[in-house]
Design a protein around this motif. Structure first.
Motif, PDB file in Angstrom:
ATOM      1  N   UNK A 116       0.633  -1.021  -0.140  1.00  0.00           N
ATOM      2  CA  UNK A 116      -0.015   0.048   0.033  1.00  0.00           C
ATOM      3  C   UNK A 116       0.824   1.295  -0.194  1.00  0.00           C
ATOM      4  N   UNK A 117       0.248   2.408   0.073  1.00  0.00           N
ATOM      5  CA  UNK A 117       0.851   3.484   0.327  1.00  0.00           C
ATOM      6  C   UNK A 117       0.661   4.397   1.582  1.00  0.00           C
ATOM      7  N   UNK A 118       1.753   5.302   1.708  1.00  0.00           N
ATOM      8  CA  UNK A 118       1.689   5.885   3.013  1.00  0.00           C
ATOM      9  C   UNK A 118       0.437   6.929   2.934  1.00  0.00           C
ATOM     10  N   UNK A 119      -0.155   7.585   1.684  1.00  0.00           N
ATOM     11  CA  UNK A 119      -0.944   8.725   1.757  1.00  0.00           C
ATOM     12  C   UNK A 119      -1.343   8.499   0.491  1.00  0.00           C
ATOM     13  N   UNK A 120      -2.408   9.548  -0.064  1.00  0.00           N
ATOM     14  CA  UNK A 120      -2.990   9.620  -1.342  1.00  0.00           C
ATOM     15  C   UNK A 120      -2.255   9.870  -2.442  1.00  0.00           C
ATOM     16  N   UNK A 121      -0.833  10.491  -2.182  1.00  0.00           N
ATOM     17  CA  UNK A 121      -0.085  10.700  -3.066  1.00  0.00           C
ATOM     18  C   UNK A 121       0.677   9.658  -4.039  1.00  0.00           C
ATOM     19  N   UNK A 122       0.441   8.608  -3.486  1.00  0.00           N
ATOM     20  CA  UNK A 122       1.093   7.318  -3.939  1.00  0.00           C
ATOM     21  C   UNK A 122       2.261   7.239  -4.105  1.00  0.00           C
ATOM     22  N   UNK A 123       3.227   8.236  -3.385  1.00  0.00           N
ATOM     23  CA  UNK A 123       4.577   8.404  -3.544  1.00  0.00           C
ATOM     24  C   UNK A 123       5.463   7.605  -2.524  1.00  0.00           C
ATOM     25  N   UNK A 124       4.853   7.092  -1.453  1.00  0.00           N
ATOM     26  CA  UNK A 124       5.611   6.395  -0.490  1.00  0.00           C
ATOM     27  C   UNK A 124       4.998   5.127  -0.347  1.00  0.00           C
ATOM     28  N   UNK A 125       5.759   3.929  -0.507  1.00  0.00           N
ATOM     29  CA  UNK A 125       5.253   2.510  -0.369  1.00  0.00           C
ATOM     30  C   UNK A 125       5.114   2.046   1.117  1.00  0.00           C
ATOM     31  N   UNK A 126       4.334   1.170   1.766  1.00  0.00           N
ATOM     32  CA  UNK A 126       4.606   1.056   3.290  1.00  0.00           C
ATOM     33  C   UNK A 126       5.641  -0.062   3.349  1.00  0.00           C
ATOM     34  N   UNK A 127       5.657  -0.968   2.241  1.00  0.00           N
ATOM     35  CA  UNK A 127       6.711  -2.204   2.493  1.00  0.00           C
ATOM     36  C   UNK A 127       7.777  -1.944   1.368  1.00  0.00           C
ATOM     37  N   UNK A 128       9.165  -1.887   1.840  1.00  0.00           N
ATOM     38  CA  UNK A 128      10.078  -1.831   0.866  1.00  0.00           C
ATOM     39  C   UNK A 128      10.110  -3.306   0.038  1.00  0.00           C
ATOM     40  N   UNK A 129       9.965  -2.970  -1.310  1.00  0.00           N
ATOM     41  CA  UNK A 129       9.839  -4.256  -2.209  1.00  0.00           C
ATOM     42  C   UNK A 129      11.117  -4.763  -2.252  1.00  0.00           C
ATOM     43  N   UNK A 130      12.183  -4.507  -2.192  1.00  0.00           N
ATOM     44  CA  UNK A 130      13.288  -5.344  -2.306  1.00  0.00           C
ATOM     45  C   UNK A 130      13.572  -6.280  -1.292  1.00  0.00           C
ATOM     46  N   UNK A 131      12.690  -6.478  -0.226  1.00  0.00           N
ATOM     47  CA  UNK A 131      12.899  -7.602   0.714  1.00  0.00           C
ATOM     48  C   UNK A 131      12.218  -8.798   0.801  1.00  0.00           C
ATOM     49  N   UNK A 132      12.665  -9.912   1.022  1.00  0.00           N
ATOM     50  CA  UNK A 132      11.923 -11.188   0.916  1.00  0.00           C
ATOM     51  C   UNK A 132      12.510 -11.941   2.131  1.00  0.00           C
ATOM     52  N   UNK A 133      11.497 -12.600   2.695  1.00  0.00           N
ATOM     53  CA  UNK A 133      11.904 -13.572   3.890  1.00  0.00           C
ATOM     54  C   UNK A 133      11.495 -14.844   3.404  1.00  0.00           C
ATOM     55  N   UNK A 134      12.345 -15.907   3.914  1.00  0.00           N
ATOM     56  CA  UNK A 134      12.056 -17.092   3.671  1.00  0.00           C
ATOM     57  C   UNK A 134      12.035 -17.929   5.115  1.00  0.00           C
ATOM     58  N   UNK A 135      10.695 -18.325   5.459  1.00  0.00           N
ATOM     59  CA  UNK A 135      10.301 -18.593   6.875  1.00  0.00           C
ATOM     60  C   UNK A 135      10.027 -20.180   6.597  1.00  0.00           C
ATOM     61  N   UNK A 136      10.596 -21.051   7.224  1.00  0.00           N
ATOM     62  CA  UNK A 136      10.020 -22.482   7.703  1.00  0.00           C
ATOM     63  C   UNK A 136       8.740 -22.577   8.206  1.00  0.00           C
ATOM     64  N   UNK A 137       7.861 -23.474   7.778  1.00  0.00           N
ATOM     65  CA  UNK A 137       6.507 -23.600   8.667  1.00  0.00           C
ATOM     66  C   UNK A 137       6.846 -24.645   9.619  1.00  0.00           C
ATOM     67  N   UNK A 138       5.676 -24.968  10.514  1.00  0.00           N
ATOM     68  CA  UNK A 138       5.747 -25.679  11.451  1.00  0.00           C
ATOM     69  C   UNK A 138       6.515 -25.523  12.569  1.00  0.00           C
ATOM     70  N   UNK A 139       7.032 -24.370  12.704  1.00  0.00           N
ATOM     71  CA  UNK A 139       7.766 -24.000  14.018  1.00  0.00           C
ATOM     72  C   UNK A 139       7.092 -23.470  14.958  1.00  0.00           C
ATOM     73  N   UNK A 140       7.254 -23.573  16.161  1.00  0.00           N
ATOM     74  CA  UNK A 140       6.445 -23.076  17.267  1.00  0.00           C
ATOM     75  C   UNK A 140       6.550 -21.722  17.469  1.00  0.00           C
TER      76      UNK A 140
END
Length: 197
Positions: A116-140
């Protein structure tokens, strides 16, 4: 609200949606700022998508359980295999339908984080698109912890001109616990592009 064009339940819903968005933004900030907690073997920073390094991170996370990939749409569309000769018609159809592979190399789900964007100008994204996380499932333990304290406090203030302010306060804390089973990939060609550049 005072003119009767919006009822109180709608106003409350707008405020609660805003609080949810605030927590979501805090989670995104905490995730990107806590990558330094990961072991060096669990982090990759590269310009563009490096399939070999990404597959190494997948193998690391797979040692702890079946992994899932969490990223933005901008990152997902760049996760293309380098060997295009083996891409099937079904794979081409999937990319055409979605814009990206919904599963990486067969069985690893790609989960798109809502952008999403921080405001109506669509200039600032909420999440930095360059980051990716790999998280295993089944962990407590889950990496993100969100704590709420106390009740939601709503105060209304009347001013001399008969206008009113409604302020809402809720105490919340967000922390990310990066452990050795989580991996992170940063595409520097996308990272930091929180604004339209």
């Amino acid at each position: 609200f005072l003119d009767g064009r919006v009822d109180f339940s709608e106003l409350t819903q707008i405020v609660m949606d805003g609080m949810d968005e605030l927590v979501y933004r805090e989670i995104a900030k905490a995730l990107t700022s806590s990558i330094a907690q990961l072991p060096a073997a669990n982090r990759v920073s590269a310009t563009g998508f490096d399939e070999v390094e990404f597959d190494r991170l997948i193998a690391t996370a797979s040692a702890y359980g079946a992994p899932a990939i969490y990223c933005t749409y901008e990152f997902a569309v760049k996760m293309m295999p380098s060997a295009t000769t083996w891409v099937s018609d079904n794979m081409r159809d999937e990319v055409w339908r979605n814009g990206y592979f919904t599963r990486y190399k067969g069985n690893i789900p790609v989960i798109i984080l809502p952008q999403s964007f921080e405001d109506e100008t669509n200039a600032t994204k909420v999440i930095d698109p360059g980051y990716c996380w790999i998280i295993p499932g089944g962990t407590d333990s889950k990496p993100v912890k969100v704590a709420f304290e106390g009740n939601t406090i709503v105060d209304e203030f009347a001013h001399y001109d008969r206008s009113r302010d409604i302020q809402v306060y809720k105490k919340v804390g967000v922390v990310v616990m990066m452990t050795n089973n989580i991996c992170s990939y940063v595409d520097t060609s996308l990272a930091g592009k929180l604004a339209n550049e």
